[in-house]
Design a protein around this motif. Sequence first.
Motif, PDB file in Angstrom:
ATOM      1  N   ILE A  12       0.773  -1.367   0.124  1.00 29.78           N
ATOM      2  CA  ILE A  12       0.061   0.091   0.018  1.00 29.78           C
ATOM      3  C   ILE A  12       0.880   1.135  -0.004  1.00 29.78           C
ATOM      4  O   ILE A  12       1.839   1.434   1.058  1.00 29.78           O
ATOM      5  N   GLY A  13       0.413   2.173  -1.047  1.00 26.19           N
ATOM      6  CA  GLY A  13       1.221   3.539  -0.806  1.00 26.19           C
ATOM      7  C   GLY A  13       2.027   3.895  -2.210  1.00 26.19           C
ATOM      8  O   GLY A  13       2.739   2.849  -2.840  1.00 26.19           O
ATOM      9  N   ASP A  14       1.751   4.813  -2.709  1.00 23.91           N
ATOM     10  CA  ASP A  14       2.327   5.099  -3.940  1.00 23.91           C
ATOM     11  C   ASP A  14       3.048   6.444  -4.049  1.00 23.91           C
ATOM     12  O   ASP A  14       4.032   6.767  -5.107  1.00 23.91           O
ATOM     13  N   THR A  15       2.910   7.298  -3.028  1.00 25.12           N
ATOM     14  CA  THR A  15       3.887   8.508  -2.747  1.00 25.12           C
ATOM     15  C   THR A  15       3.885   8.690  -1.489  1.00 25.12           C
ATOM     16  O   THR A  15       2.849   7.977  -0.657  1.00 25.12           O
ATOM     17  N   MET A  16       4.831   9.437  -0.708  1.00 27.06           N
ATOM     18  CA  MET A  16       4.773   9.450   0.551  1.00 27.06           C
ATOM     19  C   MET A  16       5.635  10.737   1.218  1.00 27.06           C
ATOM     20  O   MET A  16       6.247  11.523   0.430  1.00 27.06           O
ATOM     21  N   ARG A  17       5.043  11.290   2.331  1.00 27.14           N
ATOM     22  CA  ARG A  17       5.731  12.291   3.033  1.00 27.14           C
ATOM     23  C   ARG A  17       6.119  11.662   4.667  1.00 27.14           C
ATOM     24  O   ARG A  17       5.144  11.374   5.392  1.00 27.14           O
ATOM     25  N   CYS A  18       7.162  12.088   4.817  1.00 28.85           N
ATOM     26  CA  CYS A  18       7.519  12.074   6.699  1.00 28.85           C
ATOM     27  C   CYS A  18       7.493  13.360   7.115  1.00 28.85           C
ATOM     28  O   CYS A  18       8.482  13.903   6.916  1.00 28.85           O
ATOM     29  N   SER A  19       6.505  13.664   7.586  1.00 26.79           N
ATOM     30  CA  SER A  19       6.509  15.088   8.265  1.00 26.79           C
ATOM     31  C   SER A  19       7.410  15.135   9.588  1.00 26.79           C
ATOM     32  O   SER A  19       7.313  14.075  10.634  1.00 26.79           O
ATOM     33  N   ILE A  20       8.147  15.888   9.807  1.00 26.75           N
ATOM     34  CA  ILE A  20       9.169  16.226  10.736  1.00 26.75           C
ATOM     35  C   ILE A  20       9.189  17.660  11.229  1.00 26.75           C
ATOM     36  O   ILE A  20       9.209  18.559  10.467  1.00 26.75           O
TER      37      ILE A  20
END
Length: 361
Positions: free
Chosen positions: A230-238
Amino acid sequence: MQDNKIKPRYPTKQIHVGNVAIGGDAPISVQSMTFSKTHNIEETKAQLDRLQLAGADIVRLAVLTEEDAHALKTLKSMTSLPLIADIHFKYKLALIAAESVDCIRINPGNIGSKEKIREVVKACNARNIPIRIGVNGGSLEKEFEQKYGATPQGMVESALYNIKLLEDFGFTSIKVSLKASDAPRTMQAYELLRPLVPYPFHLGVTEAGTLYHSMIKSSIALGNLLMQGIGDTMRCSITGELEEEIKLAKSILRYSGRQKEGITIVSCPTCGRIQADLVSAIKKVEARLAHIKTPLQVSVMGCAVNALGEAKHADIAIAFGNKIGHIIKGGKVLVKMSEDSIVDRFVEEVEILAAERAAET
Ligand code: SF4
Protein backbone atom coordinates in the motif's frame (compact mmCIF):
# COMPACT_ATOMS: atom_id res chain seq x y z
CA MET A 1 14.30 -13.43 4.23
CA GLN A 2 12.68 -10.00 4.50
CA ASP A 3 11.50 -10.23 0.86
CA ASN A 4 9.03 -13.01 1.80
CA LYS A 5 7.06 -10.49 3.85
CA ILE A 6 6.92 -7.90 1.10
CA LYS A 7 3.70 -8.11 -0.87
CA PRO A 8 3.28 -6.95 -4.48
CA ARG A 9 2.20 -3.33 -4.91
CA TYR A 10 -1.56 -2.88 -4.84
CA PRO A 11 -2.70 -2.09 -8.41
CA THR A 12 -3.73 1.56 -8.59
CA LYS A 13 -4.69 4.03 -11.29
CA GLN A 14 -1.70 6.02 -12.48
CA ILE A 15 -1.84 9.80 -12.38
CA HIS A 16 0.85 12.40 -13.07
CA VAL A 17 2.02 15.30 -10.94
CA GLY A 18 4.10 17.20 -13.48
CA ASN A 19 6.59 14.70 -14.86
CA VAL A 20 6.27 12.38 -11.85
CA ALA A 21 4.00 9.37 -12.32
CA ILE A 22 2.14 8.24 -9.20
CA GLY A 23 0.45 4.86 -8.89
CA GLY A 24 0.49 1.83 -11.15
CA ASP A 25 4.05 0.61 -11.56
CA ALA A 26 5.64 4.04 -10.98
CA PRO A 27 8.36 4.19 -8.31
CA ILE A 28 7.07 5.42 -4.95
CA SER A 29 7.83 9.13 -4.94
CA VAL A 30 8.95 11.23 -1.98
CA GLN A 31 7.34 14.54 -1.12
CA SER A 32 7.86 17.33 1.35
CA MET A 33 6.44 20.76 2.05
CA THR A 34 8.02 24.20 2.31
CA PHE A 35 7.41 26.13 5.56
CA SER A 36 8.04 29.66 4.24
CA LYS A 37 5.24 32.08 3.43
CA THR A 38 4.73 31.05 -0.18
CA HIS A 39 4.57 34.68 -1.36
CA ASN A 40 8.09 35.17 0.00
CA ILE A 41 9.66 34.13 -3.28
CA GLU A 42 13.26 34.28 -2.12
CA GLU A 43 12.74 32.11 0.94
CA THR A 44 10.44 29.67 -0.79
CA LYS A 45 12.82 29.30 -3.73
CA ALA A 46 15.68 28.61 -1.28
CA GLN A 47 13.61 25.90 0.39
CA LEU A 48 12.64 24.37 -2.95
CA ASP A 49 16.34 24.23 -3.87
CA ARG A 50 17.20 22.58 -0.57
CA LEU A 51 14.51 19.97 -1.07
CA GLN A 52 15.57 19.30 -4.64
CA LEU A 53 19.18 18.85 -3.57
CA ALA A 54 18.06 16.46 -0.84
CA GLY A 55 16.26 14.35 -3.46
CA ALA A 56 12.58 15.35 -3.16
CA ASP A 57 10.46 14.27 -6.13
CA ILE A 58 7.54 16.66 -5.49
CA VAL A 59 7.00 19.66 -3.18
CA ARG A 60 3.81 21.07 -1.68
CA LEU A 61 3.34 24.73 -0.77
CA ALA A 62 0.74 26.25 1.54
CA VAL A 63 -1.55 28.73 -0.21
CA LEU A 64 -3.39 30.93 2.26
CA THR A 65 -3.86 34.15 0.31
CA GLU A 66 -4.21 35.44 -3.24
CA GLU A 67 -0.64 36.71 -2.97
CA ASP A 68 0.50 33.13 -2.27
CA ALA A 69 -1.58 31.79 -5.16
CA HIS A 70 -0.15 34.33 -7.62
CA ALA A 71 3.41 33.66 -6.40
CA LEU A 72 3.13 30.08 -7.63
CA LYS A 73 3.57 31.13 -11.24
CA THR A 74 6.92 32.79 -10.49
CA LEU A 75 8.04 29.90 -8.30
CA LYS A 76 7.10 27.39 -10.98
CA SER A 77 9.34 29.23 -13.44
CA MET A 78 12.25 28.98 -10.98
CA THR A 79 12.24 25.23 -10.33
CA SER A 80 11.97 21.98 -12.23
CA LEU A 81 10.25 20.33 -9.26
CA PRO A 82 6.56 19.45 -9.63
CA LEU A 83 4.58 21.68 -7.26
CA ILE A 84 1.35 21.05 -5.35
CA ALA A 85 -0.75 23.90 -3.98
CA ASP A 86 -2.17 23.12 -0.53
CA ILE A 87 -5.49 24.89 -0.11
CA HIS A 88 -8.22 24.78 2.50
CA PHE A 89 -11.74 26.14 2.06
CA LYS A 90 -11.04 28.96 -0.43
CA TYR A 91 -11.89 27.58 -3.85
CA LYS A 92 -10.88 30.84 -5.56
CA LEU A 93 -7.30 30.22 -4.50
CA ALA A 94 -7.51 26.82 -6.17
CA LEU A 95 -8.66 28.47 -9.40
CA ILE A 96 -5.63 30.80 -9.40
CA ALA A 97 -3.20 28.06 -8.34
CA ALA A 98 -4.47 25.63 -10.97
CA GLU A 99 -3.12 27.96 -13.65
CA SER A 100 0.48 27.21 -12.71
CA VAL A 101 0.98 24.21 -10.38
CA ASP A 102 0.97 20.47 -11.11
CA CYS A 103 -1.61 19.37 -8.55
CA ILE A 104 -4.07 20.87 -6.09
CA ARG A 105 -4.60 19.55 -2.60
CA ILE A 106 -8.11 20.50 -1.53
CA ASN A 107 -10.98 18.64 0.04
CA PRO A 108 -14.04 19.33 -2.11
CA GLY A 109 -16.30 18.84 0.92
CA ASN A 110 -14.72 21.93 2.49
CA ILE A 111 -15.29 24.38 -0.30
CA GLY A 112 -19.04 24.69 -0.20
CA SER A 113 -21.49 24.48 -3.08
CA LYS A 114 -21.45 22.02 -5.97
CA GLU A 115 -20.90 25.00 -8.26
CA LYS A 116 -17.60 25.79 -6.54
CA ILE A 117 -16.48 22.17 -6.83
CA ARG A 118 -17.43 22.23 -10.52
CA GLU A 119 -15.27 25.35 -11.00
CA VAL A 120 -12.23 23.70 -9.38
CA VAL A 121 -12.72 20.52 -11.42
CA LYS A 122 -12.99 22.62 -14.57
CA ALA A 123 -9.77 24.49 -13.76
CA CYS A 124 -7.90 21.22 -13.08
CA ASN A 125 -9.28 19.59 -16.23
CA ALA A 126 -8.20 22.60 -18.28
CA ARG A 127 -4.56 21.92 -17.37
CA ASN A 128 -4.94 18.17 -16.90
CA ILE A 129 -3.75 18.27 -13.29
CA PRO A 130 -4.86 15.97 -10.47
CA ILE A 131 -6.43 16.70 -7.11
CA ARG A 132 -5.23 15.23 -3.85
CA ILE A 133 -7.93 14.65 -1.30
CA GLY A 134 -6.19 15.02 2.04
CA VAL A 135 -8.22 13.56 4.90
CA ASN A 136 -6.85 14.43 8.31
CA GLY A 137 -8.07 12.63 11.44
CA GLY A 138 -8.02 15.88 13.38
CA SER A 139 -10.24 17.86 11.01
CA LEU A 140 -13.01 15.60 9.75
CA GLU A 141 -16.25 17.10 8.46
CA LYS A 142 -18.71 17.63 11.34
CA GLU A 143 -21.08 14.83 10.27
CA PHE A 144 -18.28 12.22 10.26
CA GLU A 145 -16.70 13.58 13.43
CA GLN A 146 -20.04 13.33 15.25
CA LYS A 147 -20.86 9.88 13.93
CA TYR A 148 -17.45 8.19 14.14
CA GLY A 149 -15.11 10.51 16.07
CA ALA A 150 -11.54 10.80 14.83
CA THR A 151 -11.41 7.09 14.00
CA PRO A 152 -10.12 5.24 10.93
CA GLN A 153 -13.74 4.55 9.96
CA GLY A 154 -14.53 8.27 10.14
CA MET A 155 -11.50 9.05 7.98
CA VAL A 156 -12.51 6.46 5.41
CA GLU A 157 -16.09 7.74 5.27
CA SER A 158 -14.76 11.28 4.79
CA ALA A 159 -12.48 10.11 1.96
CA LEU A 160 -15.31 8.25 0.21
CA TYR A 161 -17.55 11.32 0.51
CA ASN A 162 -14.90 13.63 -0.93
CA ILE A 163 -14.00 11.20 -3.71
CA LYS A 164 -17.66 10.93 -4.72
CA LEU A 165 -17.97 14.72 -4.95
CA LEU A 166 -15.23 14.69 -7.62
CA GLU A 167 -16.44 11.54 -9.35
CA ASP A 168 -19.91 13.09 -9.70
CA PHE A 169 -18.26 15.56 -12.08
CA GLY A 170 -16.48 12.75 -13.92
CA PHE A 171 -13.15 13.72 -12.33
CA THR A 172 -10.96 10.72 -11.50
CA SER A 173 -7.43 12.12 -11.56
CA ILE A 174 -7.31 11.72 -7.80
CA LYS A 175 -4.91 10.68 -5.08
CA VAL A 176 -5.85 10.26 -1.47
CA SER A 177 -4.20 10.64 1.91
CA LEU A 178 -5.64 9.55 5.27
CA LYS A 179 -3.39 10.92 7.96
CA ALA A 180 -3.78 10.57 11.70
CA SER A 181 -1.19 11.66 14.24
CA ASP A 182 -0.45 8.12 15.39
CA ALA A 183 0.63 5.00 13.58
CA PRO A 184 -2.22 2.56 14.42
CA ARG A 185 -5.05 4.85 13.20
CA THR A 186 -3.10 5.90 10.15
CA MET A 187 -2.41 2.31 9.17
CA GLN A 188 -5.95 1.16 9.77
CA ALA A 189 -7.46 3.98 7.74
CA TYR A 190 -5.30 3.23 4.69
CA GLU A 191 -5.91 -0.52 5.04
CA LEU A 192 -9.69 0.00 5.21
CA LEU A 193 -9.87 2.29 2.20
CA ARG A 194 -7.41 0.39 -0.02
CA PRO A 195 -9.82 -2.25 -1.40
CA LEU A 196 -12.61 0.30 -1.89
CA VAL A 197 -11.09 2.72 -4.43
CA PRO A 198 -8.64 2.45 -7.35
CA TYR A 199 -6.80 5.71 -6.69
CA PRO A 200 -3.16 6.02 -5.67
CA PHE A 201 -2.42 6.74 -2.01
CA HIS A 202 -0.21 9.43 -0.55
CA LEU A 203 1.09 8.01 2.74
CA GLY A 204 1.93 10.01 5.83
CA VAL A 205 1.47 10.38 9.56
CA THR A 206 0.36 13.92 10.28
CA GLU A 207 2.03 16.10 12.91
CA ALA A 208 4.44 13.25 13.54
CA GLY A 209 6.66 15.37 15.79
CA THR A 210 10.40 15.91 15.99
CA LEU A 211 12.87 13.72 14.14
CA TYR A 212 13.03 11.02 16.84
CA HIS A 213 9.25 10.66 17.17
CA SER A 214 8.52 10.97 13.48
CA MET A 215 11.16 8.40 12.71
CA ILE A 216 9.40 5.87 14.92
CA LYS A 217 5.82 6.69 13.92
CA SER A 218 6.59 6.95 10.21
CA SER A 219 8.68 3.79 10.20
CA ILE A 220 5.93 1.79 11.90
CA ALA A 221 3.01 3.13 9.86
CA LEU A 222 4.57 3.76 6.47
CA GLY A 223 6.97 0.82 6.68
CA ASN A 224 4.12 -1.57 7.42
CA LEU A 225 1.85 -0.17 4.74
CA LEU A 226 4.62 -0.23 2.15
CA MET A 227 5.41 -3.88 2.92
CA GLN A 228 1.70 -4.66 2.46
CA GLY A 229 1.91 -3.14 -1.01
CA ILE A 230 0.00 0.00 0.00
CA GLY A 231 1.33 3.43 -0.93
CA ASP A 232 2.31 5.23 -4.12
CA THR A 233 3.85 8.45 -2.82
CA MET A 234 4.77 9.54 0.70
CA ARG A 235 5.78 12.29 3.06
CA CYS A 236 7.43 11.91 6.46
CA SER A 237 6.44 15.03 8.36
CA ILE A 238 9.09 16.20 10.84
CA THR A 239 9.23 19.24 13.10
CA GLY A 240 12.77 19.98 12.01
CA GLU A 241 14.96 20.29 8.96
CA LEU A 242 13.52 19.81 5.47
CA GLU A 243 16.36 17.53 4.43
CA GLU A 244 15.59 15.10 7.26
CA GLU A 245 12.12 14.44 5.82
CA ILE A 246 13.59 13.29 2.52
CA LYS A 247 16.34 11.26 4.15
CA LEU A 248 13.85 9.50 6.42
CA ALA A 249 11.37 8.77 3.62
CA LYS A 250 14.10 7.33 1.43
CA SER A 251 15.41 5.19 4.28
CA ILE A 252 11.91 3.81 4.99
CA LEU A 253 11.52 2.98 1.31
CA ARG A 254 14.87 1.23 1.28
CA TYR A 255 14.41 -0.71 4.53
CA SER A 256 10.87 -1.78 3.63
CA GLY A 257 12.24 -3.25 0.41
CA ARG A 258 10.47 -0.80 -1.91
CA GLN A 259 13.55 0.97 -3.19
CA LYS A 260 16.85 -0.68 -3.93
CA GLU A 261 18.76 2.54 -4.62
CA GLY A 262 21.68 3.54 -2.39
CA ILE A 263 23.85 2.10 0.33
CA THR A 264 22.42 -0.06 3.10
CA ILE A 265 24.78 -0.02 6.06
CA VAL A 266 24.95 -2.73 8.71
CA SER A 267 27.06 -1.80 11.73
CA CYS A 268 27.64 -3.56 15.02
CA PRO A 269 26.50 -1.99 18.30
CA THR A 270 30.07 -2.42 19.71
CA CYS A 271 30.90 -4.32 22.91
CA GLY A 272 33.81 -4.96 25.25
CA ARG A 273 35.81 -6.50 22.41
CA ILE A 274 36.00 -3.22 20.54
CA GLN A 275 39.47 -1.73 20.12
CA ALA A 276 38.68 1.09 17.70
CA ASP A 277 36.58 4.26 17.57
CA LEU A 278 33.76 2.69 15.57
CA VAL A 279 31.28 5.49 16.23
CA SER A 280 33.49 8.09 14.50
CA ALA A 281 34.32 5.67 11.72
CA ILE A 282 30.67 4.85 10.92
CA LYS A 283 29.74 8.55 10.87
CA LYS A 284 32.50 9.24 8.35
CA VAL A 285 31.54 6.21 6.23
CA GLU A 286 27.84 7.20 6.20
CA ALA A 287 28.55 10.81 5.24
CA ARG A 288 31.06 9.95 2.53
CA LEU A 289 28.90 7.25 0.92
CA ALA A 290 25.63 9.23 0.97
CA HIS A 291 26.03 10.22 -2.70
CA ILE A 292 26.11 6.64 -4.00
CA LYS A 293 22.95 5.56 -5.80
CA THR A 294 24.02 2.02 -6.72
CA PRO A 295 22.39 -0.51 -4.39
CA LEU A 296 25.12 -1.93 -2.15
CA GLN A 297 25.13 -3.72 1.18
CA VAL A 298 27.98 -2.38 3.32
CA SER A 299 28.93 -3.64 6.75
CA VAL A 300 31.08 -1.89 9.36
CA MET A 301 32.09 -4.09 12.31
CA GLY A 302 34.04 -3.42 15.47
CA CYS A 303 36.08 -6.62 15.39
CA ALA A 304 36.66 -9.71 13.31
CA VAL A 305 34.44 -11.97 15.47
CA ASN A 306 31.28 -11.33 13.47
CA ALA A 307 32.77 -9.49 10.54
CA LEU A 308 33.63 -12.50 8.40
CA GLY A 309 30.17 -14.01 8.81
CA GLU A 310 28.52 -10.64 8.23
CA ALA A 311 30.77 -9.99 5.24
CA LYS A 312 29.26 -12.99 3.46
CA HIS A 313 25.96 -11.06 3.29
CA ALA A 314 27.61 -7.72 2.53
CA ASP A 315 29.04 -6.60 -0.79
CA ILE A 316 31.91 -4.98 1.06
CA ALA A 317 32.80 -4.80 4.74
CA ILE A 318 35.26 -3.30 7.13
CA ALA A 319 36.33 -5.02 10.36
CA PHE A 320 38.40 -3.16 12.90
CA GLY A 321 40.96 -4.73 15.21
CA ASN A 322 43.72 -3.48 17.49
CA LYS A 323 44.99 -0.42 15.57
CA ILE A 324 44.39 -2.26 12.30
CA GLY A 325 41.41 -3.01 10.07
CA HIS A 326 40.48 -5.44 7.33
CA ILE A 327 38.55 -4.61 4.20
CA ILE A 328 36.56 -7.63 3.10
CA LYS A 329 35.14 -7.76 -0.40
CA GLY A 330 33.03 -10.58 -1.74
CA GLY A 331 33.72 -12.54 1.47
CA LYS A 332 37.54 -12.37 1.06
CA VAL A 333 40.03 -10.11 2.83
CA LEU A 334 41.12 -7.52 0.29
CA VAL A 335 43.54 -5.61 2.46
CA LYS A 336 44.74 -5.34 6.06
CA MET A 337 46.01 -1.91 7.01
CA SER A 338 46.44 0.66 9.76
CA GLU A 339 43.26 1.97 11.43
CA ASP A 340 44.28 5.60 10.69
CA SER A 341 43.81 5.44 6.95
CA ILE A 342 41.43 2.53 6.50
CA VAL A 343 38.25 4.65 6.22
CA ASP A 344 39.73 6.58 3.26
CA ARG A 345 40.68 3.34 1.52
CA PHE A 346 37.31 1.77 2.34
CA VAL A 347 35.41 4.70 0.81
CA GLU A 348 37.58 4.42 -2.33
CA GLU A 349 36.88 0.68 -2.58
CA VAL A 350 33.12 1.19 -2.15
CA GLU A 351 33.13 3.87 -4.85
CA ILE A 352 35.02 1.53 -7.22
CA LEU A 353 32.58 -1.29 -6.51
CA ALA A 354 29.58 1.01 -7.02
CA ALA A 355 30.99 2.17 -10.38
CA GLU A 356 31.61 -1.47 -11.44
CA ARG A 357 28.06 -2.49 -10.49
CA ALA A 358 26.58 0.55 -12.25
CA ALA A 359 28.53 -0.34 -15.42
CA GLU A 360 27.14 -3.90 -15.30
CA THR A 361 23.51 -2.75 -15.32
S1 SF4 B 1 31.43 -7.13 15.95
FE1 SF4 B 1 32.90 -7.39 17.62
S2 SF4 B 1 32.92 -5.41 18.65
FE2 SF4 B 1 31.09 -5.42 17.40
S3 SF4 B 1 29.52 -6.12 18.80
FE3 SF4 B 1 30.25 -7.92 17.68
S4 SF4 B 1 31.82 -8.80 19.00
FE4 SF4 B 1 31.47 -6.69 19.74
